[in-house]
Write a protein that holds these residues in place. Structure first.
Motif, mmCIF file in Angstrom:
data_model
loop_
_atom_site.group_PDB
_atom_site.id
_atom_site.type_symbol
_atom_site.label_atom_id
_atom_site.label_comp_id
_atom_site.label_asym_id
_atom_site.label_seq_id
_atom_site.Cartn_x
_atom_site.Cartn_y
_atom_site.Cartn_z
ATOM 1 N N MET A 1 0.584 -1.190 -0.039
ATOM 2 C CA MET A 1 -0.103 0.096 -0.192
ATOM 3 C C MET A 1 1.167 1.355 -0.026
ATOM 4 S SD MET A 1 -2.772 1.625 0.350
ATOM 5 C CE MET A 1 -4.194 2.597 1.398
ATOM 6 N N THR A 2 2.018 1.195 0.791
ATOM 7 C CA THR A 2 2.729 2.342 0.918
ATOM 8 C C THR A 2 3.564 2.513 -0.348
ATOM 9 O OG1 THR A 2 2.798 2.655 3.251
ATOM 10 C CG2 THR A 2 4.820 3.365 2.053
ATOM 11 N N ARG A 4 2.734 1.514 -3.313
ATOM 12 C CA ARG A 4 1.901 1.739 -4.391
ATOM 13 C C ARG A 4 1.583 3.507 -4.201
ATOM 14 N NH1 ARG A 4 -2.035 -0.076 -7.940
ATOM 15 N NH2 ARG A 4 -3.899 0.979 -7.870
ATOM 16 N N LEU A 5 1.224 4.042 -2.983
ATOM 17 C CA LEU A 5 1.079 5.418 -2.988
ATOM 18 C C LEU A 5 2.187 6.318 -3.219
ATOM 19 C CD1 LEU A 5 -1.586 5.591 0.239
ATOM 20 C CD2 LEU A 5 -1.755 6.411 -2.191
ATOM 21 N N ASP A 6 3.414 5.638 -2.728
ATOM 22 C CA ASP A 6 4.623 6.362 -3.118
ATOM 23 C C ASP A 6 4.775 6.719 -4.581
ATOM 24 O OD1 ASP A 6 5.622 6.777 -0.461
ATOM 25 O OD2 ASP A 6 6.706 5.067 -0.421
ATOM 26 N N GLN A 8 2.228 6.715 -6.851
ATOM 27 C CA GLN A 8 1.279 7.580 -7.354
ATOM 28 C C GLN A 8 1.670 8.959 -7.108
ATOM 29 O OE1 GLN A 8 -1.493 4.818 -5.329
ATOM 30 N NE2 GLN A 8 -3.040 5.353 -6.480
ATOM 31 N N PHE A 9 2.035 9.143 -5.702
ATOM 32 C CA PHE A 9 2.531 10.676 -5.577
ATOM 33 C C PHE A 9 3.902 10.885 -6.436
ATOM 34 C CE2 PHE A 9 0.092 10.114 -1.271
ATOM 35 C CZ PHE A 9 -0.675 10.971 -1.885
ATOM 36 N N PHE A 11 4.484 10.276 -9.390
ATOM 37 C CA PHE A 11 3.872 10.523 -10.852
ATOM 38 C C PHE A 11 3.256 12.057 -10.806
ATOM 39 C CE2 PHE A 11 0.274 10.900 -13.349
ATOM 40 C CZ PHE A 11 0.714 10.692 -14.447
ATOM 41 N N LEU A 12 2.397 12.128 -9.608
ATOM 42 C CA LEU A 12 1.750 13.377 -9.424
ATOM 43 C C LEU A 12 2.815 14.683 -9.182
ATOM 44 C CD1 LEU A 12 -1.191 12.092 -7.344
ATOM 45 C CD2 LEU A 12 -1.274 13.266 -9.781
ATOM 46 N N THR A 13 4.087 14.235 -8.517
ATOM 47 C CA THR A 13 5.102 15.195 -8.317
ATOM 48 C C THR A 13 5.633 15.563 -9.607
ATOM 49 O OG1 THR A 13 5.144 14.608 -6.055
ATOM 50 C CG2 THR A 13 7.049 15.883 -6.858
ATOM 51 N N ALA A 15 4.528 15.179 -12.553
ATOM 52 C CA ALA A 15 3.631 15.819 -13.369
ATOM 53 C C ALA A 15 3.581 17.422 -13.245
ATOM 54 C CB ALA A 15 2.007 15.380 -13.431
ATOM 55 N N ASP A 16 3.876 17.800 -11.972
ATOM 56 C CA ASP A 16 3.973 19.313 -11.698
ATOM 57 C C ASP A 16 4.736 20.063 -12.735
ATOM 58 O OD1 ASP A 16 3.087 21.227 -9.693
ATOM 59 O OD2 ASP A 16 5.164 21.258 -9.294
ATOM 60 N N LEU A 110 4.026 5.044 -12.616
ATOM 61 C CA LEU A 110 2.724 4.824 -12.029
ATOM 62 C C LEU A 110 2.751 3.352 -11.676
ATOM 63 C CD1 LEU A 110 0.241 6.966 -13.976
ATOM 64 C CD2 LEU A 110 0.471 6.988 -11.475
ATOM 65 N N ILE A 114 -2.536 1.320 -13.244
ATOM 66 C CA ILE A 114 -3.128 2.796 -13.460
ATOM 67 C C ILE A 114 -2.337 3.122 -14.781
ATOM 68 C CG2 ILE A 114 -3.257 5.189 -12.661
ATOM 69 C CD1 ILE A 114 -2.946 4.028 -9.830
ATOM 70 N N LEU A 118 -4.039 4.845 -18.371
ATOM 71 C CA LEU A 118 -3.755 6.278 -18.545
ATOM 72 C C LEU A 118 -3.039 6.641 -20.047
ATOM 73 C CD1 LEU A 118 -3.122 8.118 -15.305
ATOM 74 C CD2 LEU A 118 -5.319 7.573 -16.514
#
Lengths: 196, 196
Positions: A1-2, A4-6, A8-9, A11-13, A15-16, A110, A114, A118
């Motif tokens: 879980m951790t 996976r979230l790492d 996802q974050f 990727f989102l960082t 993307a900034d 990602l 996911i 995308l």
């Protein structure tokens, strides 16, 4: 879980960084040029507001998703203005290859379940064959027309664009996905391009 | 038709001004502060990427639509940072009234059949009662946490935010819409807020 979230974050960082890719098109008031992050937001809003211009087999939510993702590869490749000399290479094998490498890297940040979905949406946009992608591409060409008109010429001045070039690079794509929009815009464009 | 399209384009041109509303949160690399247009794009991407954190009755496409629209009223009201002294008035009658006036004007630019639907989505987001709105609000609180962490403190430094304030202004909203996200973020936050 951790883990996976790492991912996802991460990727989102990453993307900034799209907020620092500068496009040829100015804001409507001409105060500065637009970046690809805010451009992607604006296009998603275009899709919500101009949904009545889409054909019956267009799914607007899929169009919105595509438009949110459509420029992410520019983090690696930069924006290539369609009216620039390089812009004429849009769709060439070399550009497509560079964009595919960028997509490998960026969507590859990602979790696979996911990233695969995308990336498939981005590829569908690029291929411009499905009704959703054709409509999304039309909006991507409409928005800079509005900005150039509002700001006194914008990238048309920078690249000395003529009516024939505008028809070829913009008109055909808008007319394919949203014919009534192009007919409307031509009325507005005659102030700049009397022979359009 | 022409009058209708003129109204749609007038709204989309007015919306361009959201790119000039500056937020308290920096970009992840700290190079400048974020604007509300690019922020709205980033949040829509958050929704696509973190959809697995939403409860079973959340419709991600509605969440994306809300996030695209959620800050438009700031064109008239400006962004009020949640950690600022004024930010403590979030939800007050005076702020709600100013935002309602802004929504009247901005969504009122659209043909009524479009404007009414988009405004209803914005109101649903503001009310934060439906599962879609609660999840959208959670993402709106998560993103600045990532940016402040990445950039060395960001708006937490500017407003001298402590752990108790962060819990109250951010944690409760994230935990309500995406509990596992807040649990994950708390692990990252302990470097800045040892007692969180």
């Amino acid at each position: 879980m951790t883990e996976r979230l790492d991912a996802q974050f991460a990727f989102l960082t990453e993307a900034d960084r799209l907020k620092q890719v500068i496009r040829a098109t100015p804001l409507c008031d001409g105060s500065r040029r637009e970046n690809s992050g805010e451009h992607s937001w604006h296009l998603a809003l275009y899709a919500l507001v101009l949904a009545d211009q889409a054909g019956p087999d267009v799914n607007i939510d899929r169009v919105v998703r595509m438009l949110i993702l459509h420029d992410l590869v520019e983090i690696d490749t930069g924006d290539v203005p369609i009216h620039s000399a390089d812009g004429q290479a849009h769709g060439s094998a070399a550009v497509a290859e560079a964009e595919a490498r960028a997509a490998d890297r960026i969507f590859g940040l990602l979790p696979e379940d996911i990233g695969v979905g995308l990336r498939a949406l981005w590829e569908e946009f690029e291929a411009a064959e499905t009704p959703d992608a054709v409509f999304a591409k039309a909006l991507d060409r409409v928005q800079p027309v509005l900005h150039n008109l509002a700001s006194g010429g914008g990238s048309w001045n920078d690249y000395a664009v003529n009516a024939r070039q505008l028809e070829a690079r913009v008109g055909t794509k808008v007319a394919r996905g949203a014919p009534a929009l192009w007919a409307h815009l031509k009325g507005r464009l005659r102030g700049y391009f009397p022979d359009i």
